[in-house]
Design an enzyme around this catalytic site. Structure first.
Site, PDB file in Angstrom:
ATOM      1  N   ASP A   9       0.797  -1.220   0.000  1.00 33.77           N
ATOM      2  CA  ASP A   9       0.000   0.000   0.000  1.00 33.77           C
ATOM      3  C   ASP A   9       0.829   1.270   0.000  1.00 33.77           C
ATOM      4  OD1 ASP A   9       1.057   0.074   2.512  1.00 33.77           O
ATOM      5  OD2 ASP A   9      -0.840  -0.070   3.576  1.00 33.77           O
TER       6      ASP A   9
ATOM      7  N   LYS B 125      -4.025   3.975  -1.229  1.00 31.27           N
ATOM      8  CA  LYS B 125      -4.745   5.091  -1.850  1.00 31.27           C
ATOM      9  C   LYS B 125      -4.202   5.289  -3.249  1.00 31.27           C
ATOM     10  CE  LYS B 125      -5.611   7.963   2.096  1.00 31.27           C
ATOM     11  NZ  LYS B 125      -4.826   8.747   2.975  1.00 31.27           N
TER      12      LYS B 125
ATOM     13  N   MET C 257       2.545  12.146  10.050  1.00 33.19           N
ATOM     14  CA  MET C 257       1.191  12.479   9.571  1.00 33.19           C
ATOM     15  C   MET C 257       0.754  13.886  10.002  1.00 33.19           C
ATOM     16  SD  MET C 257      -0.621   8.805  10.297  1.00 33.19           S
ATOM     17  CE  MET C 257       0.266   8.252  11.747  1.00 33.19           C
TER      18      MET C 257
HETATM   19  N1  SAH Z   1       5.203   2.888   9.374  1.00 37.16           N
HETATM   20  C1  SAH Z   1       5.666   4.120   8.764  1.00 37.16           C
HETATM   21  C2  SAH Z   1       4.815   5.297   9.152  1.00 37.16           C
HETATM   22  C3  SAH Z   1       3.418   5.229   8.614  1.00 37.16           C
HETATM   23  S1  SAH Z   1       2.475   6.638   9.008  1.00 37.16           S
HETATM   24  C4  SAH Z   1       7.131   4.331   9.141  1.00 37.16           C
HETATM   25  O1  SAH Z   1       7.656   3.645  10.012  1.00 37.16           O
HETATM   26  O2  SAH Z   1       7.765   5.172   8.508  1.00 37.16           O
HETATM   27  C5  SAH Z   1       2.689   7.610   7.545  1.00 37.16           C
HETATM   28  C6  SAH Z   1       3.503   8.832   7.849  1.00 37.16           C
HETATM   29  O3  SAH Z   1       4.871   8.504   7.866  1.00 37.16           O
HETATM   30  C7  SAH Z   1       3.395   9.937   6.853  1.00 37.16           C
HETATM   31  O4  SAH Z   1       2.261  10.738   7.071  1.00 37.16           O
HETATM   32  C8  SAH Z   1       4.659  10.717   7.103  1.00 37.16           C
HETATM   33  O5  SAH Z   1       4.542  11.528   8.238  1.00 37.16           O
HETATM   34  C9  SAH Z   1       5.612   9.611   7.438  1.00 37.16           C
HETATM   35  N2  SAH Z   1       6.409   9.211   6.274  1.00 37.16           N
HETATM   36  C10 SAH Z   1       6.467   7.996   5.702  1.00 37.16           C
HETATM   37  N3  SAH Z   1       7.365   7.991   4.690  1.00 37.16           N
HETATM   38  C11 SAH Z   1       7.876   9.233   4.637  1.00 37.16           C
HETATM   39  C12 SAH Z   1       8.850   9.865   3.826  1.00 37.16           C
HETATM   40  N4  SAH Z   1       9.497   9.210   2.839  1.00 37.16           N
HETATM   41  N5  SAH Z   1       9.134  11.158   4.037  1.00 37.16           N
HETATM   42  C13 SAH Z   1       8.515  11.844   5.017  1.00 37.16           C
HETATM   43  N6  SAH Z   1       7.589  11.301   5.817  1.00 37.16           N
HETATM   44  C14 SAH Z   1       7.279  10.009   5.640  1.00 37.16           C
END
Ligand code: SAH
Length: 519
Positions: free
Chosen positions: A52, A74, A188
């Site tokens: 996803d 999405k 987020m």
């Molecule tokens: N499990 C994921 C987080 C999921 S929540 C992890 O450990 O990274 C999704 C959020 O993660 C996004 O809204 C953003 O805040 C952050 N995120 C994920 N990938 C990102 C990226 N490449 N750059 C900046 N923020 C990121």
């Protein structure tokens, strides 16, 4: 490979099949190099991959050709598949005895709803494993040159969600506890930035507290906007920051200017299209990526050995009547040795012959097969081979190369009295469609250079252009050498640069000179 957009069909359970295992795998934050070795290996063998996140497509190319790929994320015009539906998919596919990979961005257990999926698996008695990933919360700050902890200013670190739902009237985020923690990362949170700043200030954080927003962390589109609690809302607004992004609050943000290694790499922010055949594109792409460039891969040609090949058969038959064997490309070398192997022969067939390889890469390819070339001219022009021929009595020379190659070289050599026989080994076929979003990107003017490493890549590219309204003169073509540059001009492209050393390293040097940042 089967692509299922969303599989809602109820899969009948077979009570005799032992369930497969579900692997919850962290795909890392975006940079494809940041997945774990275990995660990668499991993707390569999975029966089903449920994914996803935006970074996932690159890993999907590793899947087995018959693996079922299910997108639950999405996408334009659709909403995310609801969590209970995802849980159900995992359970049902495993119940059919399949090995299921559930691929999630970052780490599956850091705001990734991994716990809910495990709940469903435990309830259904499905075996599972968790393969941790590099969370964006950890990797993003590192790629922005922000050490999340620093001896001088950090004893505690927090990772918090700032999702809209958590910031409603009665915020569930423990703001008062967070105010005492040195470094905090919010996920987020882009849309809620003003709200976050407000909460932090109300808890007594100083307006001078440094704060950074890292957009598209660890990808070629990474961008870091820094400020203080007083001005970050304005700065983020001016910079039009968009998700996905991380927010980092704390003194450690001050290190960004000093340690900002990723965004300072020489080709960072540059987008370079690579049109060479996919089998060879990887090394060039790797080098460009290591220099910070975004690589837009769009192979223009594919290589096919000519089979059957009567000219090659007679060459093998009469090989002893030749003194010299000339290879003009890495492809020629690879196809040649493959063909030998298929006939149960090896490099000993070349014993007693002089081997000439045009260009250092062709020379290296020969060495890989145990043959040290006798002469390695730098370029394809006949003059560069003359030093070899002029000091020797005339003898037959075999030129092993592509079928459609131009006759400039053999004609030039013949004019100098050489006895040259051309033996075609492989065909280059045009790839009918441009890869990825190359043409859209060219139209949007978001490609800095389209690299051409041979005339055939130019020809194939121009076929793609013919089906569009793009003006050839606006294409930022970069050629590996004079022959390719001439082909560009003949086809109406106006090359913006031409490498003076006609090799991939020479081409990369040219890109560095032309586009490399100096600071
Ligand atoms: N499990 C994921 C987080 C999921 S929540 C992890 O450990 O990274 C999704 C959020 O993660 C996004 O809204 C953003 O805040 C952050 N995120 C994920 N990938 C990102 C990226 N490449 N750059 C900046 N923020 C990121």
């Amino acid at each position: 490979m089967r692509l299922t957009i969303m599989n809602t069909s109820v899969v009948p359970r077979n009570h005799h099949t032992p369930p497969g295992t579900v692997y919850l795998i962290g795909a890392g934050p975006g940079d494809p190099g940041l997945i774990t070795v275990r995660g990668r290996a499991l993707i390569e063998t999975a029966d089903v991959i449920v994914y996803d996140q935006l970074g996932a497509p690159v890993f999907l190319t590793l899947a087995r050709p018959d693996a079922e790929l299910i997108d639950v994320g999405k996408r334009a015009g659709r909403h995310t598949v609801p969590q209970p539906e995802i849980n159900r998919l995992l359970v049902e596919h495993a119940q059919r005895g399949r090995q299921v990979v559930r691929l999630k961005g970052g780490d599956p257990m850091v705001f990734g709803r991994g716990g809910e999926e495990l709940d469903a698996l435990v309830d259904a008695g499905i075996p599972f494993e968790v393969v941790p990933g590099v969370s964006s919360a950890i990797a993003g700050p590192s790629y922005a040159g922000i050490p999340l902890t620093h001896r001088d200013c950090t004893t505690a670190l927090a990772i918090a969600t700032a999702h809209e739902a958590d910031l409603k009237e009665e915020s569930t985020i423990p703001w008062s506890s967070l105010s005492g923690i040195n470094s905090t990362v919010f996920l987020m949170g882009v849309a809620q930035l003003a709200n976050i700043v407000d909460h932090l200030l109300r808890q007594g954080r100083n307006t001078t507290t440094p704060i950074a927003i890292i957009e598209n962390a660890t990808t070629p589109r990474q961008r870091t906007v820094t400020g203080t609690l007083a001005d970050i809302v304005n700065r983020a607004h001016e910079a039009a920051v968009k998700p996905p992004a991380l927010i980092v609050v704390g003194e450690v943000v001050r290190f960004h200017d000093r340690f900002n290694w990723f965004e300072k790499r020489p080709l960072f922010g540059r987008s370079i299209a690579v049109t060479r055949a996919s089998a060879q594109a990887a090394t060039m792409a790797d080098r460009l990526q290591a220099l910070g460039a975004e690589v837009v891969l769009s192979p223009a040609i594919t290589i096919h050995p000519i089979d059957p090949n009567p000219l090659f058969e007679s060459f093998l038959h009469e090989i002893n009547s030749y003194r010299d064997v000339v290879f003009t490309s890495v492809n020629g070398v690879e196809v040649f040795f493959n063909q030998l192997r298929q006939r149960g022969k090896d490099a000993r067939l070349l014993a007693g012959h002089s081997i000439i390889c045009i260009g250092p890469a062709t020379g290296d390819a020969c060495r890989q097969h145990g043959i040290i070339p006798d002469f390695i001219p730098e370029t394809f022009v006949a003059e560069s081979l003359l030093p070899w021929f002029q000091n020797r009595p005339p003898a037959r020379t075999a030129l092993l190369r592509a079928e459609s190659a131009r006759d400039l070289l053999p004609d030039g050599l013949r004019r100098h009295g050489c006895q040259v026989n051309v033996i075609p080994l492989y065909r280059t076929d045009f790839v009918p469609q441009a890869g990825a979003d190359l043409l859209t990107r060219l139209r949007d003017n978001t490609i800095d250079a389209v690299t051409f490493t041979s005339s055939s890549t130019v020809d194939a590219f121009c076929r793609w252009l013919a089906a569009t309204d793009l003006d050839r003169r606006t294409i930022p073509a970069v050629a590996i050498g004079p022959v390719t540059a001439d082909t560009c001009r003949e086809r109406g492209l106006q090359p913006i640069a031409e490498a003076s050393v006609h090799t991939i390293p020479g081409l990369i040097d040219l890109l560095l000179q032309r586009f490399g940042r100096t600071s």
